[in-house]
Design an enzyme around this catalytic site. Structure first.
Site, PDB file in Angstrom:
ATOM      1  N   ARG A 210     -25.301 -46.893 -37.721  1.00 47.15           N
ATOM      2  CA  ARG A 210     -25.453 -48.288 -37.283  1.00 47.15           C
ATOM      3  C   ARG A 210     -24.591 -48.698 -36.079  1.00 47.15           C
ATOM      4  O   ARG A 210     -24.677 -49.826 -35.603  1.00 47.15           O
ATOM      5  CB  ARG A 210     -25.196 -49.247 -38.464  1.00 47.15           C
ATOM      6  CG  ARG A 210     -25.841 -50.599 -38.282  1.00 47.15           C
ATOM      7  CD  ARG A 210     -26.180 -51.333 -39.534  1.00 47.15           C
ATOM      8  NE  ARG A 210     -25.109 -51.474 -40.490  1.00 47.15           N
ATOM      9  CZ  ARG A 210     -25.175 -52.265 -41.567  1.00 47.15           C
ATOM     10  NH1 ARG A 210     -26.263 -52.992 -41.776  1.00 47.15           N
ATOM     11  NH2 ARG A 210     -24.199 -52.315 -42.429  1.00 47.15           N
ATOM     12  N   ASP A 211     -23.775 -47.780 -35.547  1.00 48.70           N
ATOM     13  CA  ASP A 211     -22.969 -48.144 -34.379  1.00 48.70           C
ATOM     14  C   ASP A 211     -22.776 -46.939 -33.456  1.00 48.70           C
ATOM     15  O   ASP A 211     -21.671 -46.692 -32.963  1.00 48.70           O
ATOM     16  CB  ASP A 211     -21.614 -48.694 -34.822  1.00 48.70           C
ATOM     17  CG  ASP A 211     -20.906 -49.481 -33.715  1.00 48.70           C
ATOM     18  OD1 ASP A 211     -21.593 -49.993 -32.810  1.00 48.70           O
ATOM     19  OD2 ASP A 211     -19.662 -49.576 -33.756  1.00 48.70           O
ATOM     20  N   LEU A 212     -23.858 -46.209 -33.208  1.00 49.51           N
ATOM     21  CA  LEU A 212     -23.771 -45.084 -32.279  1.00 49.51           C
ATOM     22  C   LEU A 212     -23.626 -45.610 -30.853  1.00 49.51           C
ATOM     23  O   LEU A 212     -24.450 -46.383 -30.373  1.00 49.51           O
ATOM     24  CB  LEU A 212     -25.023 -44.210 -32.394  1.00 49.51           C
ATOM     25  CG  LEU A 212     -25.161 -43.390 -33.678  1.00 49.51           C
ATOM     26  CD1 LEU A 212     -26.506 -42.691 -33.721  1.00 49.51           C
ATOM     27  CD2 LEU A 212     -24.020 -42.380 -33.806  1.00 49.51           C
TER      28      LEU A 212
ATOM     29  N   ASN B 243     -17.926 -43.904 -29.979  1.00 51.62           N
ATOM     30  CA  ASN B 243     -17.968 -43.281 -31.301  1.00 51.62           C
ATOM     31  C   ASN B 243     -18.501 -41.855 -31.268  1.00 51.62           C
ATOM     32  O   ASN B 243     -18.935 -41.318 -32.288  1.00 51.62           O
ATOM     33  CB  ASN B 243     -18.817 -44.133 -32.256  1.00 51.62           C
ATOM     34  CG  ASN B 243     -18.134 -45.441 -32.595  1.00 51.62           C
ATOM     35  OD1 ASN B 243     -16.910 -45.561 -32.466  1.00 51.62           O
ATOM     36  ND2 ASN B 243     -18.890 -46.434 -33.017  1.00 51.62           N
TER      37      ASN B 243
ATOM     38  N   THR C   9     -22.344 -52.836 -32.638  1.00 53.52           N
ATOM     39  CA  THR C   9     -22.056 -53.487 -31.356  1.00 53.52           C
ATOM     40  C   THR C   9     -23.284 -54.232 -30.870  1.00 53.52           C
ATOM     41  O   THR C   9     -24.356 -53.641 -30.723  1.00 53.52           O
ATOM     42  CB  THR C   9     -21.630 -52.432 -30.325  1.00 53.52           C
ATOM     43  OG1 THR C   9     -20.515 -51.692 -30.847  1.00 53.52           O
ATOM     44  CG2 THR C   9     -21.237 -53.086 -29.011  1.00 53.52           C
TER      45      THR C   9
END
Length: 249
Positions: free
Chosen positions: A123-125, A129, A163
């Site tokens: 959910r936040d690639l 990260n 993000t």
């Protein structure tokens, strides 16, 4: 014979999480019920499906320490590694060739497929990260930070914890979003940044003005990027379609 002392140095990454923000699940460990942070569970589960070399693209979790006010995650930090964001900043005066972008993207797609197969939605690639680990003769992609992660659900999601600049168009239009199409969107955004070299991706700007790359792409690469960044999730390619696209083969 004179004994020789060999010292092994293991580099680790430390993440402090205020206890007030920790989401826990209660598990039975060695016969005792203990609270375990969800982020740690998601990391372990995401790394459960290995590559052919027995390794995982997901960074390893070594330990969880309970301090007075914080919970501490002790994680693997490859010695020769750099965040993708840092790597691209250093390369800003020289664009990545398609072949290098393809090499990174191929590993990211494979990592995303394995995470979803392990029932984990990162959910936040994004650049920050992702680590690039320099091993002898190869560069490995490593995925970090599962603080926004959740289980893959057949039901659409409504709340978004990743993000916002990389949120899928569905969420930007205040509609529910699904794990697969969102991960594909994130990977498309990362590929755009790899190929652009200077600008960061922004979903709202993309939807209102469109984002143009100031470089020529091969036909396969342009088609691949367009399939990932389709504003209609039903027309967006799947992770499997990404993996078998001619550009990645």
């Amino acid at each position: 014979m004179i004994p020789i002392l060999i010292e092994f140095i293991v580099k680790v990454a430390i993440k402090y999480i205020p206890k007030a923000k920790v989401k826990n699940v209660t598990l039975s460990i060695d016969g005792k019920m203990q609270k375990v942070p969800l982020e740690a569970i998601f990391m372990l589960q995401a790394s459960s499906i290995k590559n052919s070399d027995g390794k995982s693209a997901v960074i390893s979790l070594f330990d969880v320490c309970d301090l007075e006010k914080d919970l501490v995650l002790v994680m693997e930090r490859p010695v020769h590694s750099v965040a993708l964001s840092t790597y691209l900043t250093r390369r800003k005066l020289s664009l990545l060739e398609e072949e290098e972008a393809k090499y990174i993207m191929k590993q990211l797609v494979d990592a995303a497929i394995k995470m979803h197969a392990a029932n984990i939605f990162h959910r936040d690639l994004k650049q920050e990260n992702i680590l690039l680990e320099a091993s002898p003769g190869i560069t490995r992609v490593r995925v970090i930070d599962f603080g926004c992660s959740c289980l893959v659900s057949m039901e659409p999601y409504r709340d978004y914890l990743g993000t916002l600049n990389y949120a899928p168009p569905e969420y930007a239009h205040r509609r529910p979003y699904c794990a697969g199409p969102t991960t594909v969107w994130h990977l498309g955004a990362i590929l755009f940044e790899l190929l652009d070299g200077t600008h960061r991706f922004d979903t709202c700007k993309f939807l209102s003005k469109g984002l143009q790359l100031k470089r020529h792409l091969s036909e396969d690469c342009g088609h691949f990027l367009g399939m990932c960044l389709s504003s209609d999730p039903t027309k967006r390619c799947t992770l499997d379609q990404m993996q078998w696209h001619p550009w990645l083969l």
